[in-house]
Scaffold this motif. Structure first.
Motif, PDB file in Angstrom:
ATOM      1  N   MET A 295      40.272  32.945  30.871  1.00  0.00           N
ATOM      2  CA  MET A 295      40.171  33.636  32.164  1.00  0.00           C
ATOM      3  C   MET A 295      41.351  34.578  32.352  1.00  0.00           C
ATOM      4  O   MET A 295      41.199  35.702  32.830  1.00  0.00           O
ATOM      5  CB  MET A 295      40.139  32.638  33.299  1.00  0.00           C
ATOM      6  CG  MET A 295      38.895  31.803  33.231  1.00  0.00           C
ATOM      7  SD  MET A 295      38.507  31.129  34.833  1.00  0.00           S
ATOM      8  CE  MET A 295      37.058  30.205  34.371  1.00  0.00           C
ATOM      9  N   LEU A 296      42.539  34.090  31.990  1.00  0.00           N
ATOM     10  CA  LEU A 296      43.725  34.940  32.117  1.00  0.00           C
ATOM     11  C   LEU A 296      43.605  36.172  31.214  1.00  0.00           C
ATOM     12  O   LEU A 296      43.962  37.283  31.628  1.00  0.00           O
ATOM     13  CB  LEU A 296      44.984  34.137  31.762  1.00  0.00           C
ATOM     14  CG  LEU A 296      46.277  34.936  31.724  1.00  0.00           C
ATOM     15  CD1 LEU A 296      46.552  35.638  33.059  1.00  0.00           C
ATOM     16  CD2 LEU A 296      47.468  34.030  31.357  1.00  0.00           C
ATOM     17  N   ALA A 297      43.086  35.980  29.999  1.00  0.00           N
ATOM     18  CA  ALA A 297      42.942  37.113  29.082  1.00  0.00           C
ATOM     19  C   ALA A 297      42.027  38.180  29.688  1.00  0.00           C
ATOM     20  O   ALA A 297      42.314  39.383  29.615  1.00  0.00           O
ATOM     21  CB  ALA A 297      42.393  36.628  27.739  1.00  0.00           C
ATOM     22  N   VAL A 298      40.935  37.738  30.309  1.00  0.00           N
ATOM     23  CA  VAL A 298      40.013  38.702  30.920  1.00  0.00           C
ATOM     24  C   VAL A 298      40.676  39.339  32.148  1.00  0.00           C
ATOM     25  O   VAL A 298      40.630  40.567  32.339  1.00  0.00           O
ATOM     26  CB  VAL A 298      38.674  38.034  31.302  1.00  0.00           C
ATOM     27  CG1 VAL A 298      37.730  39.048  31.937  1.00  0.00           C
ATOM     28  CG2 VAL A 298      38.023  37.392  30.080  1.00  0.00           C
ATOM     29  N   ALA A 299      41.334  38.513  32.961  1.00  0.00           N
ATOM     30  CA  ALA A 299      41.993  39.038  34.168  1.00  0.00           C
ATOM     31  C   ALA A 299      43.080  40.042  33.795  1.00  0.00           C
ATOM     32  O   ALA A 299      43.242  41.083  34.441  1.00  0.00           O
ATOM     33  CB  ALA A 299      42.589  37.888  34.982  1.00  0.00           C
ATOM     34  N   ARG A 300      43.826  39.737  32.740  1.00  0.00           N
ATOM     35  CA  ARG A 300      44.898  40.653  32.328  1.00  0.00           C
ATOM     36  C   ARG A 300      44.321  42.004  31.918  1.00  0.00           C
ATOM     37  O   ARG A 300      44.867  43.055  32.248  1.00  0.00           O
ATOM     38  CB  ARG A 300      45.695  40.053  31.162  1.00  0.00           C
ATOM     39  CG  ARG A 300      46.919  40.879  30.864  1.00  0.00           C
ATOM     40  CD  ARG A 300      47.647  40.393  29.646  1.00  0.00           C
ATOM     41  NE  ARG A 300      46.828  40.530  28.461  1.00  0.00           N
ATOM     42  CZ  ARG A 300      47.213  40.143  27.247  1.00  0.00           C
ATOM     43  NH1 ARG A 300      48.394  39.590  27.075  1.00  0.00           N
ATOM     44  NH2 ARG A 300      46.413  40.312  26.226  1.00  0.00           N
ATOM     45  N   THR A 301      43.192  41.974  31.203  1.00  0.00           N
ATOM     46  CA  THR A 301      42.551  43.236  30.812  1.00  0.00           C
ATOM     47  C   THR A 301      42.057  43.978  32.051  1.00  0.00           C
ATOM     48  O   THR A 301      42.214  45.199  32.164  1.00  0.00           O
ATOM     49  CB  THR A 301      41.404  42.944  29.827  1.00  0.00           C
ATOM     50  OG1 THR A 301      41.976  42.388  28.651  1.00  0.00           O
ATOM     51  CG2 THR A 301      40.635  44.204  29.470  1.00  0.00           C
ATOM     52  N   LEU A 302      41.503  43.237  33.020  1.00  0.00           N
ATOM     53  CA  LEU A 302      41.002  43.885  34.248  1.00  0.00           C
ATOM     54  C   LEU A 302      42.132  44.468  35.095  1.00  0.00           C
ATOM     55  O   LEU A 302      41.892  45.370  35.903  1.00  0.00           O
ATOM     56  CB  LEU A 302      40.228  42.882  35.097  1.00  0.00           C
ATOM     57  CG  LEU A 302      38.841  42.535  34.589  1.00  0.00           C
ATOM     58  CD1 LEU A 302      38.251  41.458  35.484  1.00  0.00           C
ATOM     59  CD2 LEU A 302      37.938  43.757  34.572  1.00  0.00           C
ATOM     60  N   ALA A 303      43.343  43.942  34.921  1.00  0.00           N
ATOM     61  CA  ALA A 303      44.476  44.446  35.713  1.00  0.00           C
ATOM     62  C   ALA A 303      44.713  45.933  35.471  1.00  0.00           C
ATOM     63  O   ALA A 303      45.276  46.621  36.318  1.00  0.00           O
ATOM     64  CB  ALA A 303      45.739  43.638  35.387  1.00  0.00           C
ATOM     65  N   ALA A 304      44.264  46.430  34.309  1.00  0.00           N
ATOM     66  CA  ALA A 304      44.411  47.866  34.013  1.00  0.00           C
ATOM     67  C   ALA A 304      43.269  48.690  34.605  1.00  0.00           C
ATOM     68  O   ALA A 304      43.209  49.903  34.390  1.00  0.00           O
ATOM     69  CB  ALA A 304      44.487  48.076  32.506  1.00  0.00           C
ATOM     70  N   LYS A 305      42.368  48.048  35.357  1.00  0.00           N
ATOM     71  CA  LYS A 305      41.232  48.705  36.009  1.00  0.00           C
ATOM     72  C   LYS A 305      40.331  49.483  35.043  1.00  0.00           C
ATOM     73  O   LYS A 305      40.072  50.680  35.219  1.00  0.00           O
ATOM     74  CB  LYS A 305      41.719  49.637  37.130  1.00  0.00           C
ATOM     75  CG  LYS A 305      42.491  48.904  38.214  1.00  0.00           C
ATOM     76  CD  LYS A 305      42.764  49.835  39.383  1.00  0.00           C
ATOM     77  CE  LYS A 305      43.653  49.188  40.409  1.00  0.00           C
ATOM     78  NZ  LYS A 305      43.030  48.500  41.464  1.00  0.00           N
ATOM     79  N   PRO A 306      39.847  48.804  33.989  1.00  0.00           N
ATOM     80  CA  PRO A 306      38.945  49.471  33.044  1.00  0.00           C
ATOM     81  C   PRO A 306      37.568  49.706  33.659  1.00  0.00           C
ATOM     82  O   PRO A 306      37.191  49.031  34.622  1.00  0.00           O
ATOM     83  CB  PRO A 306      38.843  48.466  31.898  1.00  0.00           C
ATOM     84  CG  PRO A 306      39.041  47.145  32.567  1.00  0.00           C
ATOM     85  CD  PRO A 306      40.034  47.380  33.676  1.00  0.00           C
ATOM     86  N   ARG A 307      36.808  50.657  33.080  1.00  0.00           N
ATOM     87  CA  ARG A 307      35.415  50.872  33.520  1.00  0.00           C
ATOM     88  C   ARG A 307      34.449  50.109  32.631  1.00  0.00           C
ATOM     89  O   ARG A 307      33.308  49.856  33.000  1.00  0.00           O
ATOM     90  CB  ARG A 307      35.076  52.362  33.467  1.00  0.00           C
ATOM     91  CG  ARG A 307      35.966  53.177  34.392  1.00  0.00           C
ATOM     92  CD  ARG A 307      35.341  54.502  34.711  1.00  0.00           C
ATOM     93  NE  ARG A 307      33.997  54.322  35.204  1.00  0.00           N
ATOM     94  CZ  ARG A 307      32.953  55.034  34.788  1.00  0.00           C
ATOM     95  NH1 ARG A 307      33.104  55.972  33.890  1.00  0.00           N
ATOM     96  NH2 ARG A 307      31.756  54.798  35.292  1.00  0.00           N
ATOM     97  N   LEU A 308      34.914  49.812  31.405  1.00  0.00           N
ATOM     98  CA  LEU A 308      34.101  49.027  30.472  1.00  0.00           C
ATOM     99  C   LEU A 308      35.026  48.037  29.782  1.00  0.00           C
ATOM    100  O   LEU A 308      36.112  48.410  29.340  1.00  0.00           O
ATOM    101  CB  LEU A 308      33.460  49.946  29.426  1.00  0.00           C
ATOM    102  CG  LEU A 308      32.778  49.251  28.225  1.00  0.00           C
ATOM    103  CD1 LEU A 308      31.546  48.470  28.649  1.00  0.00           C
ATOM    104  CD2 LEU A 308      32.380  50.278  27.170  1.00  0.00           C
ATOM    105  N   VAL A 309      34.594  46.767  29.715  1.00  0.00           N
ATOM    106  CA  VAL A 309      35.391  45.744  29.030  1.00  0.00           C
ATOM    107  C   VAL A 309      34.604  45.214  27.834  1.00  0.00           C
ATOM    108  O   VAL A 309      33.434  44.860  27.963  1.00  0.00           O
ATOM    109  CB  VAL A 309      35.739  44.580  29.984  1.00  0.00           C
ATOM    110  CG1 VAL A 309      36.549  43.524  29.252  1.00  0.00           C
ATOM    111  CG2 VAL A 309      36.529  45.085  31.175  1.00  0.00           C
TER     112      VAL A 309
END
Ligand code: ATP
Length: 229
Positions: free
Chosen positions: A137-151
């Motif tokens: 969950m943290l790994a996904v949240a950390r990636t989302l912290a950069a506000k991506p449009r596609l993960v």
């Protein structure tokens, strides 16, 4: 409008070809799953999109060709990537990991904690002390912290407890509601059924078809064959 368009993608490890003629599209806010067994090429496909594997073909992100850009430049354009081995910083706290993900800016903690509510009570815990599912969950949240449009999510449910996997599935659906598109790889058809809008079947480096969500849980014969179960 598609956020990702891939045409005739081929990927190589030295002289060995691992992907053949892959065409796919992901629409803005869509969740698409790649299903295939170990070695089918799921990780290679996601790595080719972020730029970690030598590839030929066309990759367009938001209508712009990105195939010649290094991974950090693709990330800066709004392409997020969560590798199979997660790569969180074990010695940093949850809060610090999120700050790294936001690349030095203040992460939008309220938005991230709304997506991953169980991280709230762990904000000051070192990541090394979290369970595998919490680290995912943290790994996904950390990636989302950069506000991506596609993960790009590589086997997000692998090795995590079913109860945590269903929470993670809920988070992915909430990401979608916020307009984030997701391309994930999986071997777990139930997880795919819980999160995806559609599923593509990958076999020996080639896309060989698609599966309706209704064919995933329980898995149809075609899905079982692609998974080798
Ligand atoms: P897994 O779930 O095991 O990661 P996968 O579907 O993601 O499976 P890939 O890891 O993409 O599959 O592997 C696709 C093919 O590429 C396999 O034949 C694999 O042996 C090969 N391959 C993967 N990584 C490398 C590498 N670093 N060097 C050489 N060949 C590789």
């Amino acid at each position: 409008m598609s956020v990702l368009t891939v045409r005739a993608l081929a990927a190589f490890y030295g002289k060995a070809q691992a992907l053949f003629d892959v065409d796919l599209e992901v629409a803005a806010g869509e969740v698409v799953a790649l299903i295939g067994r170990n070695g089918a090429g799921k990780s290679t496909l996601l790595k080719s999109l972020i730029g970690l594997v030598t590839a030929r073909g066309t990759v367009e992100f938001d209508g712009r060709p990105i195939g010649a850009l290094p991974p950090h430049a693709r990330a800066r354009l709004g392409l997020g990537y969560v590798p199979e081995d997660r790569r969180i910083f074990a010695d940093l706290t949850v809060r610090e990991n999120l700050r790294v993900g936001a690349r030095g800016r203040a992460p939008d903690l309220q938005a991230l904690l709304a997506l991953f509510p169980n991280l709230r009570e762990m904000l000051d815990r070192r990541a090394a002390l979290m369970s595998g599912g919490e680290q995912q969950m943290l790994a996904v949240a950390r990636t989302l912290a950069a506000k991506p449009r596609l993960v790009l999510l590589d086997e997000p449910s692998e090795g995590i407890a079913p109860i945590i996997a269903s929470r993670l599935a809920e988070s992915v659906r909430a990401m979608k509601r916020q307009g984030v598109a997701v391309l994930l790889s999986e071997q777990n058809p139930r997880f795919v059924a819980a999160v995806a809008d559609r599923a593509l079947l990958l076999e020996r480096g080639r896309l060989v078809g698609s599966a309706a969500i209704g064919e995933l849980s329980p898995p149809s014969e075609a899905v079982q064959r692609v998974l080798g179960v």
